[in-house]
Design a protein around this motif. Structure first.
Motif, PDB file in Angstrom:
ATOM      1  N   LYS A 197       5.885 -44.828-118.553  1.00 34.34           N
ATOM      2  CA  LYS A 197       4.806 -45.576-117.939  1.00 34.34           C
ATOM      3  C   LYS A 197       5.354 -46.429-116.806  1.00 34.34           C
ATOM      4  O   LYS A 197       6.253 -47.242-117.000  1.00 34.34           O
ATOM      5  N   LEU A 198       4.788 -46.234-115.598  1.00 35.05           N
ATOM      6  CA  LEU A 198       5.274 -46.937-114.412  1.00 35.05           C
ATOM      7  C   LEU A 198       4.475 -48.199-114.113  1.00 35.05           C
ATOM      8  O   LEU A 198       4.991 -49.106-113.442  1.00 35.05           O
ATOM      9  N   GLY A 199       3.245 -48.274-114.567  1.00 36.10           N
ATOM     10  CA  GLY A 199       2.446 -49.454-114.273  1.00 36.10           C
ATOM     11  C   GLY A 199       0.991 -49.249-114.642  1.00 36.10           C
ATOM     12  O   GLY A 199       0.580 -48.175-115.107  1.00 36.10           O
ATOM     13  N   THR A 200       0.195 -50.301-114.423  1.00 35.21           N
ATOM     14  CA  THR A 200      -1.229 -50.284-114.717  1.00 35.21           C
ATOM     15  C   THR A 200      -2.000 -50.866-113.546  1.00 35.21           C
ATOM     16  O   THR A 200      -1.629 -51.919-113.011  1.00 35.21           O
ATOM     17  N   VAL A 201      -3.045 -50.177-113.134  1.00 35.76           N
ATOM     18  CA  VAL A 201      -3.931 -50.642-112.067  1.00 35.76           C
ATOM     19  C   VAL A 201      -5.245 -51.073-112.706  1.00 35.76           C
ATOM     20  O   VAL A 201      -5.921 -50.274-113.362  1.00 35.76           O
ATOM     21  N   LYS A 202      -5.625 -52.342-112.518  1.00 34.83           N
ATOM     22  CA  LYS A 202      -6.873 -52.879-113.062  1.00 34.83           C
ATOM     23  C   LYS A 202      -7.856 -53.109-111.919  1.00 34.83           C
ATOM     24  O   LYS A 202      -7.487 -53.700-110.905  1.00 34.83           O
ATOM     25  N   VAL A 217      -2.288 -45.794-105.261  1.00 36.25           N
ATOM     26  CA  VAL A 217      -3.525 -45.359-105.896  1.00 36.25           C
ATOM     27  C   VAL A 217      -4.687 -45.727-104.982  1.00 36.25           C
ATOM     28  O   VAL A 217      -4.821 -46.885-104.570  1.00 36.25           O
ATOM     29  N   TYR A 218      -5.530 -44.742-104.633  1.00 39.92           N
ATOM     30  CA  TYR A 218      -6.661 -44.924-103.733  1.00 39.92           C
ATOM     31  C   TYR A 218      -7.953 -44.773-104.548  1.00 39.92           C
ATOM     32  O   TYR A 218      -8.193 -43.736-105.166  1.00 39.92           O
ATOM     33  N   LYS A 223     -18.685 -46.134 -99.436  1.00 35.58           N
ATOM     34  CA  LYS A 223     -18.414 -46.966 -98.276  1.00 35.58           C
ATOM     35  C   LYS A 223     -17.082 -47.710 -98.364  1.00 35.58           C
ATOM     36  O   LYS A 223     -16.469 -47.993 -97.344  1.00 35.58           O
ATOM     37  N   ASN A 224     -16.650 -48.043 -99.567  1.00 34.87           N
ATOM     38  CA  ASN A 224     -15.531 -48.950 -99.744  1.00 34.87           C
ATOM     39  C   ASN A 224     -14.295 -48.230-100.263  1.00 34.87           C
ATOM     40  O   ASN A 224     -14.380 -47.164-100.889  1.00 34.87           O
ATOM     41  N   CYS A 225     -13.155 -48.878-100.039  1.00 34.04           N
ATOM     42  CA  CYS A 225     -11.881 -48.324-100.472  1.00 34.04           C
ATOM     43  C   CYS A 225     -10.987 -49.460-100.968  1.00 34.04           C
ATOM     44  O   CYS A 225     -10.941 -50.541-100.372  1.00 34.04           O
ATOM     45  N   GLN A 226     -10.286 -49.214-102.048  1.00 35.29           N
ATOM     46  CA  GLN A 226      -9.255 -50.111-102.535  1.00 35.29           C
ATOM     47  C   GLN A 226      -7.968 -49.322-102.698  1.00 35.29           C
ATOM     48  O   GLN A 226      -7.982 -48.195-103.199  1.00 35.29           O
ATOM     49  N   ILE A 227      -6.855 -49.924-102.276  1.00 32.84           N
ATOM     50  CA  ILE A 227      -5.549 -49.269-102.367  1.00 32.84           C
ATOM     51  C   ILE A 227      -4.620 -50.180-103.163  1.00 32.84           C
ATOM     52  O   ILE A 227      -4.493 -51.371-102.859  1.00 32.84           O
ATOM     53  N   PHE A 228      -3.976 -49.619-104.187  1.00 27.98           N
ATOM     54  CA  PHE A 228      -3.069 -50.359-105.041  1.00 27.98           C
ATOM     55  C   PHE A 228      -1.704 -49.679-105.077  1.00 27.98           C
ATOM     56  O   PHE A 228      -1.596 -48.456-104.884  1.00 27.98           O
ATOM     57  N   THR A 229      -0.669 -50.454-105.348  1.00 29.97           N
ATOM     58  CA  THR A 229       0.598 -49.873-105.775  1.00 29.97           C
ATOM     59  C   THR A 229       0.436 -49.452-107.228  1.00 29.97           C
ATOM     60  O   THR A 229      -0.479 -49.903-107.924  1.00 29.97           O
ATOM     61  N   ILE A 230       1.321 -48.584-107.718  1.00 29.57           N
ATOM     62  CA  ILE A 230       1.143 -48.079-109.076  1.00 29.57           C
ATOM     63  C   ILE A 230       1.413 -49.155-110.125  1.00 29.57           C
ATOM     64  O   ILE A 230       1.055 -48.969-111.298  1.00 29.57           O
ATOM     65  N   ASP A 231       2.021 -50.284-109.716  1.00 30.34           N
ATOM     66  CA  ASP A 231       2.192 -51.377-110.668  1.00 30.34           C
ATOM     67  C   ASP A 231       1.073 -52.414-110.563  1.00 30.34           C
ATOM     68  O   ASP A 231       1.169 -53.498-111.137  1.00 30.34           O
ATOM     69  N   ARG A 233      -0.550 -53.903-107.704  1.00 31.25           N
ATOM     70  CA  ARG A 233      -0.709 -54.850-106.599  1.00 31.25           C
ATOM     71  C   ARG A 233      -1.699 -54.289-105.578  1.00 31.25           C
ATOM     72  O   ARG A 233      -1.546 -53.162-105.103  1.00 31.25           O
ATOM     73  N   CYS A 234      -2.720 -55.067-105.219  1.00 24.62           N
ATOM     74  CA  CYS A 234      -3.739 -54.609-104.277  1.00 24.62           C
ATOM     75  C   CYS A 234      -3.223 -54.752-102.854  1.00 24.62           C
ATOM     76  O   CYS A 234      -2.816 -55.830-102.421  1.00 24.62           O
TER      77      CYS A 234
END
Length: 270
Positions: A197-202, A217-218, A223-231, A233-234
């Motif tokens: 397990k590398l991380g959790t995206v909430k 992670v996209y 209309k909207n987009c959120q991009i996170f690191t796999i651990d 972070r937004c």
């Protein structure tokens, strides 16, 4: 009754079947496994990208169950087939491996290994590389690692929550759950191809789809987009100014292809 195999240059080959096609699975090299069913048996035929038949197998629905998922290794040598059987008392899933290379030449139907899962359904299977196949049931994440002679189950990651979705890249697997104990609505647990397990995206966004590319992670809706690191972070949260039908992340974080109703745009984030 037809399968068309294409690359970036155009049409490579056409496959015509005599039975209705239930599903297909393709390898990176272009080999295609075509699953066809009639009233009593399931036919699985493996073709080259040019449409030449390589091998075939026949499975009885009474003995092996009804096929619900298939995957072909990137080199096209190994086929994984997941089937489900119903009885009066239980449901059983069968995950079978067929080797069309030298390891499977000693078996008449190329079967080299199989695993049964009682009271489980395994509707999602895919190869991450030539030696690693991943299956997801309603109870566990399963890693099958190919030994030199036969595939064997190596890692089982169990969970008791209701799984909401499975999202994969070439090397990562994301399992989506409802996040009942936190302030966010969803929780995406990200694993690498060895089960670590590398991380959790909430997140809380009501999404259309989720894409994993590289270590990002996209998550997006119309209309909207959120991009996170796999651990978790937004990195980005906003509108793209387009009606998003699909999103294709590029090699760099700032490069995204956005498919809208009538065009495909390259979007550069600042």
């Amino acid at each position: 009754y037809y399968v068309y195999v294409m690359n970036t240059q155009g049409l490579m080959g056409t496959i015509h079947t005599m039975l209705p096609i239930h599903s297909i699975a393709a390898s990176e090299n272009g080999e295609v496994a075509v699953i066809m069913t009639d009233s009593k048996v399931t036919w699985v035929r493996l073709y080259t990208a040019r449409g030449k038949e390589i091998a075939y197998i026949v499975r009885s629905m009474e003995e092996n169950g009804y096929p619900i998922a298939a995957a072909v290794s990137p080199d096209g040598k190994t086929l994984c087939l997941s089937s489900v059987q119903m009885s009066n008392t239980a449901v059983k899933s069968n995950v079978s491996f067929y080797d069309f290379g030298k390891n499977g030449s000693g078996s008449g139907d190329h079967l080299v290994d199989f695993s049964d899962f009682i009271d489980e359904v395994v509707p999602e299977i895919r190869y991450i590389d030539n030696s690693t196949c991943v299956g997801v049931s309603d109870k566990r994440l399963i890693y099958f690692i190919n030994s030199p002679f036969r595939p064997s189950s190596s890692t089982n990651i169990m969970f008791s929550e209701n799984l909401q979705g499975v999202f994969c890249s070439e090397s990562l697997i994301g399992l989506l759950f409802v996040n009942t104990k936190e302030d966010s609505e969803y929780r995406l647990a990200v694993y690498n191809k060895r089960g670590k397990k590398l991380g959790t995206v909430k997140f809380t966004m009501q999404f259309t789809d989720i894409a994993i590319a590289g270590d990002k992670v996209y998550i997006y809706d119309e209309k909207n987009c959120q991009i996170f690191t796999i651990d978790g972070r937004c990195l980005f949260n906003g509108e793209l100014g387009k009606s998003i039908r699909a999103m294709i992340p590029g090699p760099e974080l700032s490069d995204i292809l956005v498919v809208s109703g009538g065009e495909i745009d390259s979007v550069h984030l600042h």
